[in-house]
Write an enzyme that holds these catalytic residues in place. Structure first.
Site, short mmCIF file in Angstrom:
data_model
loop_
_atom_site.label_atom_id
_atom_site.label_comp_id
_atom_site.label_asym_id
_atom_site.label_seq_id
_atom_site.Cartn_x
_atom_site.Cartn_y
_atom_site.Cartn_z
N CYS A 1 -15.46 0.98 -26.99
CA CYS A 1 -16.90 1.86 -27.16
C CYS A 1 -17.39 1.69 -25.40
O CYS A 1 -18.36 0.97 -25.29
CB CYS A 1 -17.55 0.76 -27.96
N GLY B 1 0.63 -1.18 -0.11
CA GLY B 1 -0.03 0.18 -0.05
C GLY B 1 0.85 1.38 -0.15
O GLY B 1 0.16 2.57 -0.09
C1 LIG Z 1 -3.16 -8.64 0.28
C2 LIG Z 1 -2.57 -7.63 -0.33
N1 LIG Z 1 -1.15 -7.48 -0.20
C3 LIG Z 1 -0.53 -6.32 -1.09
C4 LIG Z 1 -1.07 -5.57 -2.11
C5 LIG Z 1 -0.30 -4.64 -2.95
O1 LIG Z 1 -0.60 -3.49 -2.54
P1 LIG Z 1 0.29 -2.06 -3.26
O2 LIG Z 1 0.64 -2.43 -4.77
O3 LIG Z 1 -0.47 -0.70 -2.85
O4 LIG Z 1 1.67 -2.04 -2.41
C6 LIG Z 1 -2.43 -5.67 -2.27
C7 LIG Z 1 -3.08 -5.07 -3.22
O5 LIG Z 1 -4.24 -4.94 -3.55
C8 LIG Z 1 -3.30 -6.70 -1.55
O6 LIG Z 1 -4.45 -7.04 -1.82
#
Ligand SMILES: Cc1ncc(COP(=O)(O)O)c(C=O)c1O
Length: 421
Positions: free
Chosen positions: A344, A240
């Site tokens: 489309c 995240g």
């Molecule tokens: C369980 C889990 N871990 C890690 C990630 C990776 O997130 P990010 O690409 O924002 O680091 C995600 C992304 O949806 C996720 O669902």
């Protein structure tokens, strides 16, 4: 860290390579990645977490190109997968199962069986029901199955609502109350071994503070696990970490580390991170060619050869990517321009009201920060083959890491049934 896509001598280049040359040689739409940027970002995360035992598991969903996975494996990362297909991707790259963490809110029984059979490092369990299914599978396995419980800490990470995953009402994870009912059963279970706890608050999070709040919940759960006789050794903070889609500043990994490290140390936990976007997002761009121009509502509108089938994020969750002309232009000439794709659907826009110079047929545009959730979310809607992917390596050499699909590729699966009928 700024983008590797920069103007030099009047045109945009990456690692010294002109994007116009890449378009001429490989066609458009084209995903272009700068490998040294991925390596530098990985190192930056490693530095931020320093000597604390920390495993970075690359989140395969962000960009699941096999060459990329293999290269990352060679650079010592583990992997976070969310499907049987992603398990197969890591296996195809020679990744040993003990480096793979299996997450996902809706793993099927077949996928869980595949994970158990492969002997993955751990399986992140997301519901009481899933724990029951996994227990049935584990009872037939030779050794206890290592699991981590994904806790939903009910923390708002302040990101777009479509990519927040750790608020109480989100579909992901186990609520602390459910976790408490599960603990005594798990503590005595012969086939399931709790080795960690997991959270994932969402994606594109640019405020580190929610990580601290989520981790506090996770560590409280960890203390309860210890009191029940379990030994959760790995605390998984998920992924995240956000990037600066506007070209400004996003918090450095050290800012997230400042929230997580003191807490992990105090608890005595090893850390796991599941990063995707942070590592690969800024390293990629989508290169597209303008097909047509018109005016709409008094505004310039160009139709590019890339659309929502190539880069879904703007249409899916109003994501904003910088869109820049490949030939450097005088900002004095810029005017608000909408950039749409060929699909489309009225939602098929790559950007609205972007400051762009006058554009016409054949002009090239670079859509920046498209290395994550770009190609991996691409589809065949309107029977469009997906783009090719190339990367520029540390020496400035260009390599095709996924050839452009052909229409024959797309038809092949269905032609089987035509000939059978
Ligand atoms: C369980 C889990 N871990 C890690 C990630 C990776 O997130 P990010 O690409 O924002 O680091 C995600 C992304 O949806 C996720 O669902």
């Amino acid at each position: 860290m700024t983008t590797p896509f920069r103007y030099e001598d009047g045109e945009m280049r990456v690692g010294g390579v002109p994007l116009a040359r890449l378009a001429a040689e490989h066609g458009t739409p084209l995903y272009v990645y700068h490998r040294p940027t991925i390596g530098a970002r990985l190192e930056e995360v490693r530095r931020a977490f320093g000597a604390h035992p920390t495993t970075i598991c690359y989140s395969v969903k962000a960009n699941s190109n096999l060459r990329l996975l293999k290269w990352l494996a060679g650079h010592g990362v583990g992997f976070d997968v969310v499907s049987g297909g992603e398990i197969a991707r890591t296996a195809a790259c020679g990744v040993t199962p003990d480096r793979v963490v299996f997450a996902g809110v809706g793993k099927t029984r077949a996928e869980l069986e595949a994970g158990v059979e492969a002997g993955l490092w751990m399986i992140n369990v997301e519901s009481v029901d899933e724990a029951l299914v996994l227990a049935e599978i584990a009872e037939r396995a030779d050794a206890p199955v290592r699991i981590s419980l994904r806790i939903n800490p009910d923390v708002d990470p302040g990101t777009h609502r479509h990519i927040a995953t750790g608020r109480g009402a989100d579909k992901f994870g186990i609520a602390p109350s459910e976790y408490r009912t599960l603990l005594p059963w798990l503590a005595g279970h012969p086939a399931l071994r709790v080795v960690g706890l997991h959270m994932h608050l969402g994606s594109q999070i640019t405020d580190p503070a929610p990580y601290g709040r989520g981790f506090d919940v996770l560590l409280d759960c960890g203390r309860e696990a210890r009191a029940a006789g379990l030994e959760p050794r790995w605390m998984n903070a998920g992924g995240g970490f956000g990037i600066a889609y506007d070209g400004g500043d996003a918090p450095p990994p050290a800012a997230y580390a400042a929230e997580l490290l003191p807490r992990a140390r105090e608890f005595g936990a090893e850390l796991l991170l599941e990063l995707g976007r942070y590592l690969v997002g800024p390293a990629g761009c989508l290169l597209t060619e303008v097909q047509y121009r018109k005016t709409r509502g008094g505004r310039e509108l160009v139709i590019a050869d890339a659309g929502m089938t190539d880069l879904l994020r703007p249409a899916l969750y109003e994501a904003v990517h910088r869109i820049l002309p490949v030939l450097e232009a005088d900002p004095a000439d810029f005017r608000p321009t909408d950039v749409a794709g060929p699909i489309c659907e009225s939602t098929d826009f790559l950007g609205r009201e972007r400051p762009l110079p006058p554009l016409g047929r054949g002009d090239l545009l670079a859509i920046l920060d498209a290395g994550a959730y770009g190609m991996s979310m691409a589809s065949h809607y309107n029977t469009h083959p997906r783009p090719a992917e190339v990367w520029v390596d540390e020496a400035g050499a260009v390599e095709v890491i996924r050839r452009r699909e052909t229409i024959a590729d797309l038809l092949a699966v269905e032609l089987e049934s035509l000939s059978a009928g």
